[in-house]
Design an enzyme around this catalytic site. Structure first.
Site, mmCIF file in Angstrom:
data_model
loop_
_atom_site.group_PDB
_atom_site.id
_atom_site.type_symbol
_atom_site.label_atom_id
_atom_site.label_comp_id
_atom_site.label_asym_id
_atom_site.label_seq_id
_atom_site.Cartn_x
_atom_site.Cartn_y
_atom_site.Cartn_z
ATOM 1 N N VAL A 111 0.877 -1.173 0.000
ATOM 2 C CA VAL A 111 0.000 0.000 0.000
ATOM 3 C C VAL A 111 0.912 1.220 0.000
ATOM 4 O O VAL A 111 1.866 1.297 0.796
ATOM 5 C CB VAL A 111 -0.953 -0.025 1.201
ATOM 6 N N ALA A 128 2.420 -5.904 -8.001
ATOM 7 C CA ALA A 128 1.006 -5.583 -8.207
ATOM 8 C C ALA A 128 0.846 -4.529 -9.303
ATOM 9 O O ALA A 128 -0.055 -4.614 -10.150
ATOM 10 C CB ALA A 128 0.405 -5.084 -6.898
ATOM 11 N N LYS A 154 5.695 -3.208 -6.627
ATOM 12 C CA LYS A 154 6.128 -3.337 -8.022
ATOM 13 C C LYS A 154 5.421 -4.486 -8.750
ATOM 14 O O LYS A 154 5.018 -4.359 -9.898
ATOM 15 C CB LYS A 154 7.649 -3.488 -8.071
ATOM 16 N N ASP A 160 7.089 0.298 -13.594
ATOM 17 C CA ASP A 160 6.144 -0.829 -13.539
ATOM 18 C C ASP A 160 5.163 -0.764 -14.713
ATOM 19 O O ASP A 160 4.801 -1.796 -15.293
ATOM 20 C CB ASP A 160 5.368 -0.801 -12.219
HETATM 21 O O1 RIB Z 1 7.663 1.175 -8.431
HETATM 22 C C1 RIB Z 1 6.812 1.861 -7.572
HETATM 23 C C2 RIB Z 1 6.475 1.018 -6.388
HETATM 24 O O2 RIB Z 1 7.637 0.820 -5.619
HETATM 25 C C3 RIB Z 1 5.468 1.609 -5.442
HETATM 26 O O3 RIB Z 1 4.154 1.247 -5.757
HETATM 27 C C4 RIB Z 1 5.928 1.102 -4.081
HETATM 28 O O4 RIB Z 1 4.998 0.289 -3.434
HETATM 29 C C5 RIB Z 1 7.234 0.379 -4.344
HETATM 30 O O5 RIB Z 1 7.057 -0.973 -4.446
#
Ligand code: RIB
Length: 311
Positions: A15, A45, A43, A255
């Site tokens: 979150v 999700a 990353k 992502d």
């Molecule tokens: O790449 C961005 C993500 O990095 C964010 O959503 C945070 O949760 C981290 O995992």
């Protein structure tokens, strides 16, 4: 008709607690920020959501905590149409969380507390084997235990499934562990940390990609932020330029690139075309606030692509 790819993500769910601020506090200081946003992230999700919004059939393998965030994270996957059969709550663990700080230029600083993500083990990959074996592509990152990442790469190889690894956040690894991987997709910082070489410009990125390829990875793609991406393989290297946008929050852009690239490639597009589209998809994600919330769905993306993707 375009093939609908089946993509499995073995990865993290967090979150995100994002604070927008003109400045950052010194030790012992309290300052006022401008804005706050709470949203689903992580990353793994994020990459799953990007792939789903681009049109793929998506399967998530993850662990969440037995706190308030766990059930809502699972519900978020289900609402988006992502198969969450193998997303389970871990008793006694907190969910992964990420306090994020965004400056006025849209640049972010992130601290990840992995929590339940650290409980995703090789045995969980075995437990999800039926689902994973049906995937065209498995996508991995570094927010789960490395032993699980390396085990899943082996699993993908043994079952003839394409595998994409995003080594984020950066961790030094023995490159032997990823030999034979289909796609290795770091950003500049991750490429530097893993190769031990500076990556400050395109020439540096090419030298770094040469080293990574020599370690036995089949294809390397280094994402270069506002400079686009570099594709590299035994057949040569190619720079794929970025698309200009007005960025307000770059969180999750990497992502967005990976989830969309996996989908476009899975639809049968040539690699360069898939990377061009992924560059635009990632750039568009920086024009909105938040992580998954800022990702375009396929219809909105196609409108932008029709207007800007020629050439
Ligand atoms: O790449 C961005 C993500 O990095 C964010 O959503 C945070 O949760 C981290 O995992």
């Amino acid at each position: 008709m375009t093939k609908r790819p089946r993509i499995a993500v073995v990865g993290s769910a967090n979150v995100d607690l994002t604070t927008f601020s003109d400045q950052f506090p010194k030790p012992g200081e309290t300052i006022l920020g401008q804005k706050f946003n709470l949203g689903f992230g992580g990353k793994g999700a994020n990459q799953a959501v990007a792939a789903r919004l681009c049109g793929a059939e998506v399967f998530m393998v993850a662990r969440v905590g037995d706190d308030l965030f766990g059930p809502s994270t699972i519900k978020n996957f289900e609402t988006l149409g992502i198969n969450a059969t193998h997303v389970r709550q871990v008793t006694g663990a907190s969910s992964g969380v990420a306090p994020i700080f965004v400056d006025p230029s849209g640049q972010n600083r992130i601290i990840v507390v992995k929590g339940a993500n650290d409980e995703l083990k090789p045995a969980d990959v075995d437990a999800a084997a039926d689902v994973l074996k049906r995937a065209d592509c498995i996508v991995l990152q570094f927010e789960i235990p490395l032993e699980t990442v390396f085990y899943t790469i082996q699993f993908a190889r043994q079952n003839g499934i394409q595998c994409i690894l995003n080594p984020a956040p950066a961790q030094a690894i023995d490159l032997q562990a990823i030999a034979g991987l289909d796609y290795f997709v770091p950003n500049e910082t991750e490429a530097e940390a893993i190769s031990g070489m500076p990556v400050r410009n395109l020439d540096d990125a090419k030298a770094c990609a040469t080293k990574l390829l020599a370690s036995g990875v089949r294809r390397v793609m280094i994402t270069l932020g506002a400079n686009g991406s570099l594709l590299a393989g035994s057949d040569g290297m190619e720079h794929v330029p970025a698309f200009a946008v007005k960025s307000v929050d770059s969180t999750g852009a990497g992502d967005a690139f990976i989830g969309s690239f996996a989908t476009f490639l899975g639809e049968g597009l040539p690699e360069r075309e898939a990377a061009r589209r992924a560059n635009l998809y990632a750039a568009l994600s920086t024009t909105g606030v938040g992580t998954q919330k800022s990702f375009y769905d396929r219809a909105r993306f196609d409108v932008e692509w029709s207007a800007r993707g020629k050439g």
